[in-house]
Design a protein around this motif. Structure first.
Motif, short mmCIF file in Angstrom:
data_model
loop_
_atom_site.label_atom_id
_atom_site.label_comp_id
_atom_site.label_asym_id
_atom_site.label_seq_id
_atom_site.Cartn_x
_atom_site.Cartn_y
_atom_site.Cartn_z
N ARG A 187 0.82 -1.21 0.00
CA ARG A 187 0.00 0.00 0.00
C ARG A 187 0.85 1.25 0.00
O ARG A 187 2.01 1.22 0.40
CB ARG A 187 -0.84 0.03 1.29
N VAL A 208 9.88 4.71 13.52
CA VAL A 208 10.98 3.79 13.82
C VAL A 208 11.92 3.85 12.62
O VAL A 208 11.48 3.63 11.48
CB VAL A 208 10.49 2.35 14.06
N PHE A 257 12.12 -2.80 4.21
CA PHE A 257 11.29 -2.54 5.39
C PHE A 257 10.61 -1.17 5.30
O PHE A 257 9.48 -1.02 5.72
CB PHE A 257 12.14 -2.65 6.67
N GLY A 262 6.50 -0.37 5.14
CA GLY A 262 5.99 0.23 6.36
C GLY A 262 6.50 -0.41 7.65
O GLY A 262 6.00 -0.12 8.74
N LYS A 263 7.50 -1.27 7.55
CA LYS A 263 8.05 -1.91 8.76
C LYS A 263 9.06 -0.99 9.45
O LYS A 263 9.36 -1.15 10.62
CB LYS A 263 8.71 -3.25 8.40
N LEU A 264 9.61 -0.08 8.67
CA LEU A 264 10.41 1.03 9.19
C LEU A 264 9.85 2.29 8.53
O LEU A 264 9.21 2.20 7.47
CB LEU A 264 11.88 0.90 8.80
N ASP A 265 10.15 3.47 9.10
CA ASP A 265 9.61 4.69 8.52
C ASP A 265 10.68 5.51 7.81
O ASP A 265 10.37 6.45 7.09
CB ASP A 265 8.92 5.51 9.60
#
Lengths: 263, 263
Positions: free
Chosen positions: B143, B154, B195, B199-202
Motif C-alpha cells: 500500500r 521507527v 522494510f 511500512g516496517k520502518l519509517d
C-alpha cells in the motif's frame, strides 16, 4: 522433579501460544479493524500471558509465575519452581513489522535456571536449553561459542546508549562501536539474546531490562558458554530491573573493563 | 520494450540465483570446509554476479550491467537499458547469521527506474515493483505509506552515524535518535529499504552507499510513495557513491531540514 516432562509441557504450551498469536494476528489483519494497533498488541500480550498462567496452574498449581503483564501472583522471591516469561518480547516489531517478536520463557527452581526458551513466533523457530544437557536451535544442537577478537565482533546495541544518557559514559560506548566490526539492533532483547547464543551476534548490551526479557535466554547462554551478567559483572537481579550484557566468553570481561563505565 | 517479459525474466533469474546461493550455502555448511567464511561469501558473490551477467547477456546482449563485484563492463553512463545489481547485500549477515542478506536488482532505461527487486534469499520473500503499476510483497500489493509523526517513527540507522564522524554533524543525529520512537539496524541496506517500502520502518539513513545497494529499492519506493534521495535532497548519484535517505513522505523533508547537517 521430572525436567524432561516439564520441558515437553513447556514446548507444547509455547507452540500452542505461538499458534494462537499467529491466528489472532492474521484475523485482525484480514478484518482490518479500526482499533489502535497498540491496543491489539496489549490485548494479545495479556491473553497470551493468561493462557500460560492457566496452563501452568493446571500442570502444577505450586509453580509461581512472574510475567511481563503481571497477571500472575506477586512473586517476592525465587524459592521453589518459578516460571519467568514474556508472552511478546518486541511489541513494537509486532505492531509495525509483523515479525521479529518472541515468546520467551525460563523455568527456575530456587533461583537456578533449569529450562530456557526463546521462540520466534512468525518464523516458528525455537532456541532452547536444558540445564546441563545442552542447547538447541529447533532440532540442531547449538555449539559452544568460539573465541574471537573484539575487532571481529558484531554486537547488538541500541543507538540510544551511544548518545548522552543517565546510566553510562556514552563516550566509552562510542569507542566500543568504533572498535567492533559492526553493530545491529533488532528491537527485541530476546531476539538479540537468541542471536548471541547461536553465534549470529557476539554480544548484546542493554542498560535496562526486566527479568522476563532475559530469563529464558540466560539459561540457554550457560549451555553454549555465553556469559550473561549485569554491567557490574554480577548476576542479573531477577526481582527487579537491571543492566544487562550477554557475550561470547572471549570478549565479555574485556567489554566490561574497557568500555562500560556506569554513572 | 516489453516490460512484462523483462519482469518475468528478472524474477526467474532472481529465484534461480537465490536457490543456487541456498544450495551452495547448505553444502558448505554441511561439509564444514576449513576455508575462511569471508572467502566463501566472496566466491558466492562473484559466482552469483557472473550468473546474472550470463543470463542477462543471453536475454539481450545490448543491456549493460553495473554490479557490486564489477564483473560486467565498465558502465560510464545510464544511457539505454542498464541493470544495477548486488548479488549479496549484507555479506556479514551472510557469514555470521545465515540470514538477513538480499539479492537486489534494478532495471533502468536511460536512467529511469523501470523494475525493482529486493529478494530475501533465506526467507524466499520478494519485494518488487513495476514503474507506474505498483509494488508487491510476494503476491500481496504494497500500500501507499500512511503519514505519521516523527515521534511515532521507527528508523533504520547504524550506531556509527550517531558517533563523531567526518560526514555529518552527529549531534543532530543524536537529536533524531532521541526524538523518534525507536531505531533499528540490520546490516543490509536493501533489507532496511525493503522494510521502509513495506511500512516496517519509517526511514533509513546512510552516509555512504553504492548504486547497487539502492538501485532496486528506489524503484519500489516510488510506487508506495516513499521518498529516496541523497542527504542534500537531490537524486542519488548512480555512477558513484553517495549519501542516502529513504523515508515515509510525511517525514522525509523534516528529517533533512531538522536533523541532517553535512560537513
Amino acid at each position: 522433579m521430572d525436567l524432561k516432562q516439564i520441558d515437553q509441557f513447556a514446548k507444547e504450551t509455547i507452540f500452542e501460544a505461538g499458534k494462537l498469536i499467529r491466528d489472532t494476528f492474521s484475523y485482525e489483519l484480514v478484518v482490518e479493524t479500526k482499533s489502535d494497533p497498540n491496543d491489539l498488541v496489549t490485548n494479545i500480550d495479556r491473553e497470551t500471558e493468561l493462557f500460560f498462567i492457566e496452563k501452568i496452574k493446571s500442570f502444577d498449581p505450586s509453580h509461581k509465575i512472574l510475567g511481563e503483564e503481571g497477571m500472575g501472583e506477586k512473586v517476592q522471591n525465587l524459592d521453589g519452581p518459578v516460571w519467568i516469561l514474556d508472552p511478546i518480547d518486541g511489541t513494537m516489531n509486532f505492531v509495525k513489522q509483523h515479525r521479529h517478536f518472541m515468546i520467551t520463557v525460563g523455568f527456575f527452581v530456587n533461583g537456578i535456571g533449569k529450562l530456557g526458551y526463546i521462540y520466534d513466533v512468525m518464523r516458528e523457530d525455537l532456541f532452547y536449553a536444558i540445564e546441563g544437557e545442552g542447547a538447541w536451535y529447533n532440532d540442531t544442537p547449538l555449539r559452544k561459542l568460539k573465541p574471537l577478537k573484539i575487532e571481529e565482533a558484531v554486537i547488538g546495541i541500541n543507538a540510544t546508549w551511544v548518545t548522552p544518557n543517565k546510566r553510562i559514559n556514552h563516550e566509552k560506548m562510542i569507542d566500543l562501536v568504533k572498535t567492533v566490526r559492526g553493530t545491529r539492533s533488532y528491537g527485541s532483547a530476546a531476539m538479540e539474546i537468541a542471536f548471541v547464543v547461536s553465534g549470529k551476534l557476539d554480544a548484546y548490551i542493554s542498560m535496562r531490562l526486566s527479568p522476563w526479557d532475559i530469563g529464558g535466554g540466560t539459561i540457554i547462554a550457560k549451555e553454549v558458554g555465553a556469559i550473561a551478567t549485569n554491567l557490574n559483572g554480577n548476576d542479573f537481579d531477577f526481582l527487579s530491573q537491571d543492566t544487562f550484557i550477554i557475550a561470547n566468553p572471549s570478549i565479555h570481561q574485556l567489554i566490561l573493563d574497557r568500555y562500560i563505565e556506569e554513572k
